[in-house]
Design an enzyme around this catalytic site. Structure first.
Site, PDB file in Angstrom:
ATOM      1  N   HIS A  33       4.574  35.504  21.688  1.00 36.10           N
ATOM      2  CA  HIS A  33       3.396  36.291  22.054  1.00 36.10           C
ATOM      3  C   HIS A  33       2.227  35.345  22.308  1.00 36.10           C
ATOM      4  O   HIS A  33       2.129  34.284  21.671  1.00 36.10           O
ATOM      5  CB  HIS A  33       2.980  37.252  20.926  1.00 36.10           C
ATOM      6  CG  HIS A  33       3.730  38.536  20.891  1.00 36.10           C
ATOM      7  ND1 HIS A  33       3.928  39.237  19.716  1.00 36.10           N
ATOM      8  CD2 HIS A  33       4.313  39.286  21.861  1.00 36.10           C
ATOM      9  CE1 HIS A  33       4.600  40.340  19.969  1.00 36.10           C
ATOM     10  NE2 HIS A  33       4.844  40.397  21.265  1.00 36.10           N
TER      11      HIS A  33
ATOM     12  N   CYS B  47      -1.508  39.011  14.013  1.00 38.45           N
ATOM     13  CA  CYS B  47      -0.468  40.022  14.198  1.00 38.45           C
ATOM     14  C   CYS B  47      -0.751  41.282  13.371  1.00 38.45           C
ATOM     15  O   CYS B  47      -0.396  42.388  13.792  1.00 38.45           O
ATOM     16  CB  CYS B  47       0.899  39.465  13.797  1.00 38.45           C
ATOM     17  SG  CYS B  47       1.566  38.240  14.930  1.00 38.45           S
TER      18      CYS B  47
END
Length: 270
Positions: free
Chosen positions: A167, A263
């Protein structure tokens, strides 16, 4: 002097946190997981945000969704508009309806379910009135146009090439959006994307291999306070030299699933 700006975050308690499958190189179901420790690490993160004066809302965790703690992947919220995630892996697909229910219940007027795969703020990060958009492992490159149409912001596509940094928010952190200041790990990006980052952010903080490998760039900044994994010692020193106040936290248990500070933190931009 750096100036902190009030933030509004959404988080999800890791009640059902576990590693029962493998969808990134950090996940190993053979390694034991201490859910109580994950809860304690997550709670310390939430407490820090509250100490800074930020608003933290919670979405209820759901059984069978151990990665739901990583709230940043659930959506992208800019100017009160919500672009929901569409997860690449079947193990996380059921998280998207949970976020749809939450945003709908909260009265957000524009909540959009995408047609193409995107994994929320995992791959979409705002710097001022621009949207940095990751691709390569999770978010479909063609999904970037959906984000641009909804938010009306220019989108800068960045290609990730190292599967450990699957990511964008594992390889790049926005430190001060108003000052166009970021930190990033160059080897995580394709040569062309590295050139774009050098052009747009010539004053960026560059992370070392050691910083990146402990998810030091999976950080959250309010413009002054930067919360990041405590093991990223070089990066912490660089940030302090730039005038930031750093807050190192232990996220070792959450890292077993390939996640850390950012996250766990979805920003709700009204």
């Amino acid at each position: 002097m750096r100036t902190a700006q009030p933030r509004h975050y959404l988080m999800c308690r890791p009640t059902y946190f576990d590693v029962t499958y493998t969808i990134n190189p950090w996940m190993d179901p053979a390694k034991p997981v201490d859910t109580a420790l994950a809860l304690a690490q997550w709670e310390r993160l939430r407490e820090l945000y509250l100490e800074f004066g930020h608003t933290v809302e919670l979405i209820d965790p759901e059984p069978g969704l151990p990665d739901m703690v990583f709230a940043a992947n659930g959506a992208t919220v800019i100017d009160g508009r919500v672009l929901l995630a569409r997860f690449r892996h079947v193990e996380r697909v059921a998280e998207a309806p949970a976020y749809l229910r939450w945003f709908t219940a909260k009265g957000y007027p524009e909540v959009v379910a995408p047609e193409l795969t995107n994994e929320g703020e995992g791959d979409y990060l705002t710097v001022g009135r621009r949207l940095l958009a990751g691709t390569g492992f999770r978010t479909d490159r063609n999904a970037h146009s959906e984000a641009q149409e909804l938010f009306g912001l220019p989108v800068i596509g960045l290609t990730l090439v190292d599967p450990r940094f699957y990511h964008l928010d594992t390889a790049l952190a926005v430190l001060d959006a108003d000052a166009d200041l970021i930190a990033y790990y160059p080897p995580a990006f394709s040569p062309g994307s590295q050139a774009v980052l050098r052009e747009l952010f010539p004053d960026a903080v560059l992370a070392t291999d050691a910083d990146a490998e402990v998810f030091g760039l999976n950080a959250v900044s309010d413009g002054r306070n930067v919360v990041l994994p405590q093991a990223a010692t070089h990066l912490i020193g660089e940030l302090r030299a730039r005038g930031f106040t750093t807050h190192g936290v232990d996220v070792s248990e959450l890292l077993k699933a390939g996640g850390a500070v950012k996250c766990c933190t979805l920003e709700l931009r009204s």
